[in-house]
Design an enzyme around this catalytic site. Structure first.
Site: not given
Lengths: 455, 399
Positions: A147-149
């Site tokens: 998620t979101e890197l």
């Protein structure tokens, strides 16, 4: 040999909450927390502006240029919304998958922050996502993107033990320290606590753990040239054309240039009239002329024949969000941390019910967007909202979320047992009250100050 | 400057805002001559010197019974209560009173040599305009509350006409919010280019260490209290507060409510409160001093400003300065500057009640609002706001 171009696109839609009211809490077993009209309308808007036209273009590029390849990460909740609101969108992705030159990456099904909250839940959500991708696209992801890197050394080891051979991360300057983002990296090698290793082994989504894991780093400058700056007239690179951009791509050399971005870059963040689609359509043509090939993340990793790789040491958690590139967008203030803590505290109760509907609802509430909407980092008084949010304010986001949490809590608490407990407690308490009163009367102390005896 | 109440005597924003602005201007080395309506039978010797710079403010007092936020009815009530001979000095009705004030104040300011004439709210506008014409200087009309705000868009046509005429004649208009600027553009047809927004300021500061500690379960069963503070007039939305209160009460009978302030709606509000079954959980505190107000803010679990049309709403700044979470009407100027708050439409009392109950239930939410909201006060000082006024003056003098 010029570096390979590794294109990866992120696609996700959260389930936004409706205007819940306190008076609805605890009233019905089937209370619906989500704003279906809003979710449908956002989905359809983005589908028409981005998903459908971009997928059409990608399909024609894949058919036209044999060296063109791309990767996607589609969140599970996005795929659920496809089934609810956009079968046409799902089919267009399935057509892309059939070309055999599209890789799908693994992530948490619910686009959640479970990697930093709850390892077991994290493994389960990743497993769910992998099964979903297998069902819909007939392939098993081997590269993980969180998620979101969101990324850290610990997460890289966790992903390795889960069976992944690659993981994506932001190539932040302070961790690269002057080194190129265009090489596959490796996390520092260390053992996780034994309990955690066993937990992962029990919930591993893939058949066996990997010996090694490669970290592919986002080249944020070149990625953001397209994703954020493409239509920025005050930018020195404006207007960006495919020729120049290709020169820049080659300029850095290395093994691969990793361009990671939101798919909504095409048509939604950069509108069609900015020429973003023409730009995208021209790239493979130029790359073919100049002998540049594309590679998906797993191909980039497979093509790395060296026995060692430089170490990317992310001791602290990083992400691709904001200038801080940390977790402050989701857990930077009191309401965020309290909401995050509360939703994860419900986990054992939700799982104990064995009710798949409640489990799904609980997980939908874990989607990172809910916490992002509560962010006040740039909520400077009177300033224009720098955050995209479907709600009026971070406080409105929290109001809705806390109502959903309260209701869910009432639904998962073991009703009969607690009632019995409560009634016996009441009896006990009332007895105690009596003794308290006697005690109070005796010591002439006001009741409110009388000590509460330990049960 | 044609202003009001120096020092402020009445609850309400106009006097406080005038004082804050004047102090800010004096700090910027602007010499201010203040013309004030002043009832001669009142406390003439009540000339409080509140800070040393105020020696630089020259005050000219003009005998008048005019009060901030006056209406024809209120004026009529007051004039009837004083001897007829004295009444004649002030004017028999509101229109006449304004006329008398205008004539007198123009006369007594003829000898001055101002660079700018600045007038606050409609009753002083004609005096301001005539004075500006006499001296051949630019006129700035400062608007704190329009007739439309006071009457919920059912204006006294004569007053509305006076206001519009003055805005048209003025060289520049200062509105206390974008909300008010929009009203001037949409409902008065004033050219937006000549309206500047200067939000009201506050010299209050919030100190976390002196703030009341949040009510925790350990501190005993103290009932939460929800506060209204303002004039009991239609503009301030006290009826909507009651509606909200009855919804909160239905959900949580332990919540207490306090309505502070006075005004002509008092009897009907009491009647309505009883009708809604709130008699045991509501207190009408009447008019309160600023010390009492501060105490109420600190005691309150949250402050609700349900105004129907609020050009600014200084009370909201006062509340956040005491660390009280606020719920603001979207139809207000304060909601433009206070970020860390709930904002609801004044008519949506159901949502207002929901926000109140959420703040009462969620400790992390209340404590974040308490901690974050007052940050705006560092930016909204009267000194900063006066700075903006000074640059408006400079632009006028150099154009």
């Amino acid at each position: 040999m010029p570096p390979r171009i590794c294109l990866y696109f992120q696609i996700h839609q959260p389930y936004r909450l409706r205007d819940l009211r306190i008076t609805e809490i605890g009233k019905g077993k089937t209370m619906d927390y989500f704003d279906h009209d809003k979710n449908r309308s956002v989905f359809r808007k983005v589908a028409e502006k981005c998903y459908l036209p971009a997928n059409r273009l990608m399909l024609s590029l894949l058919q036209q240029y044999p060296d063109f390849q791309i990767a996607y990460s589609l969140s599970g909740v996005f795929l659920d919304q496809c089934e609810e609101y956009g079968q046409d969108v799902l089919e267009s992705f399935q057509r892309l998958a059939k070309t055999g030159r599209v890789e799908f990456l693994a992530e948490t099904y619910y686009h959640s922050l479970s990697s930093i909250q709850d390892t077991e839940e994290f493994c389960e959500q990743t497993t769910l996502h992998i099964r979903k991708i297998e069902d819909l696209f007939g392939m098993t992801p081997t590269v993980f993107r969180n998620t979101e890197l969101i990324y850290s050394n610990e997460l890289a080891q966790t992903a390795r033990l889960m069976g992944f051979k690659g993981i994506l991360a932001e190539g932040t300057d302070h961790l690269l320290q002057g080194r190129s983002a265009n090489l596959p990296y490796t996390p520092p090698r260390f053992r996780l606590p034994r309990r955690k290793e066993m937990l992962i082994a029990r919930h591993r989504p893939l058949p066996q753990r990997s010996e090694n894991i490669s970290v592919l780093l986002k080249n944020y400058r070149l990625s953001d040239d397209v994703a954020f700056r493409f239509s920025d007239k005050s930018w020195v690179g404006f207007p960006l054309n495919a020729e120049n951009f290709t020169d820049w791509l080659l300029g850095g050399g290395g093994h691969s240039v990793n361009l990671f971005m939101d798919y909504e870059t095409f048509g939604e963040h950069q509108w069609e009239d900015t020429g973003i689609f023409e730009f995208l359509a021209t790239l493979p043509h130029i790359w073919q002329e100049r002998g540049i090939t594309c590679a998906t993340p797993s191909q980039v990793i497979n093509a790395w024949k060296h026995t060692d790789a430089p170490v990317y040491d992310a001791h602290n958690v990083i992400s691709w969000a904001d200038t801080e590139r940390d977790l402050s967008a989701w857990q930077g203030n009191q309401i965020q941390t309290s909401a995050l803590k509360a939703i994860h505290a419900l986990g054992p109760l939700v799982k104990a019910t064995g009710n798949p509907d409640l489990l799904r609802i609980w997980r939908k509430l874990q989607t990172s967007d809910h916490f992002y909407y509560m962010c006040t980092k740039y909520w400077n008084d009177g300033d224009v909202h720098k955050y995209f949010s479907p709600y009026d304010s971070p406080y409105e986001a929290y109001r809705r979320y806390s109502h959903a949490l309260c209701d869910l809590k009432m639904r998962v608490e073991p009703v009969k047992a607690s009632r019995r407990d409560a009634s016996t407690k009441n009896i006990k308490t009332s007895r105690r009250d009596v003794s308290n009163k006697q005690h109070t009367a005796h010591s002439n102390r006001p009741k409110s100050q009388s000590p509460i005896p330990n049960p | 400057m044609f202003g009001w109440e120096y020092p402020p005597r009445h609850l309400g924003g106009l006097g406080v805002a005038c004082q804050g602005l004047i102090r800010g201007l004096v700090n910027q080395n602007v010499k201010v001559t203040l013309v004030l309506p002043f009832a001669a039978d009142g406390s003439e010797d009540q000339i409080d010197i509140l800070c040393p710079q105020e020696h630089h403010i020259q005050k000219i007092r003009v005998a008048s019974l005019l009060l901030p936020y006056d209406s024809a009815e209120l004026y009529a009530q007051r004039i009837q209560s004083i001897p007829r001979e004295t009444a004649q000095i002030y004017g028999a009705d509101l229109g006449h009173a304004v006329h008398v004030f205008t004539e007198t104040s123009v006369e007594v300011t003829k000898h001055l040599q101002p660079d700018i004439v600045h007038a606050h709210d409609w009753m002083t506008y004609e005096a301001g305009l005539r004075s500006a014409r006499h001296h051949g200087k630019p006129l700035v009309t400062h608007i704190h509350a329009t007739e439309l705000d006071r009457t919920h868009f059912h204006p006294n046509e004569w007053i509305y006409g006076r206001e519009r005429w003055a805005f048209e004649q003025a060289d520049h208009v200062i509105a206390v919010s974008n909300y008010t600027k929009n009203i001037l553009v949409q409902h008065y047809g004033i050219n937006p280019d000549k309206i500047s927004v200067v939000h009201n300021g506050s010299d209050e500061t919030y100190h976390a260490d002196t703030a009341p500690t949040q009510i925790t379960p350990m501190s005993g069963k103290k009932n939460p209290m929800v506060l209204f503070l303002g004039r009991l007039t239609i503009q301030k939305g006290p009826m909507h507060f009651l509606e909200m209160a009855s919804m909160v009460h239905r959900h949580d009978p332990d919540v207490q409510f306090v309505i502070a302030g006075d005004g002509h709606m008092f009897p009907s509000l009491v009647h309505q409160a009883v009708k809604l079954g709130l008699q045991d959980c509501i207190v009408f505190a009447g008019k309160v001093s600023s010390d009492e107000a501060r105490k109420l803010y600190t005691q309150a679990s949250c402050f609700v400003m349900p105004s129907l049309s609020e050009p600014f709403g200084l009370v909201a700044l006062e509340a956040i300065a005491q660390g009280t979470p606020v719920i603001l009407s979207k139809q207000s100027g304060a909601s433009e500057v206070i970020g860390h708050a709930f904002k609801v439409d004044f008519w949506d009392t159901e949502k207002m009640a929901d926000c109140v109950l959420t703040i009462l239930r969620e400790t992390p939410l209340a404590s974040q609002l308490t901690a974050e909201a007052p940050r705006v006060l560092q930016r909204l000082t009267w000194e900063n706001q006066a700075d903006k006024v000074v640059s408006i003056y400079k632009n006028l003098l150099h154009s």
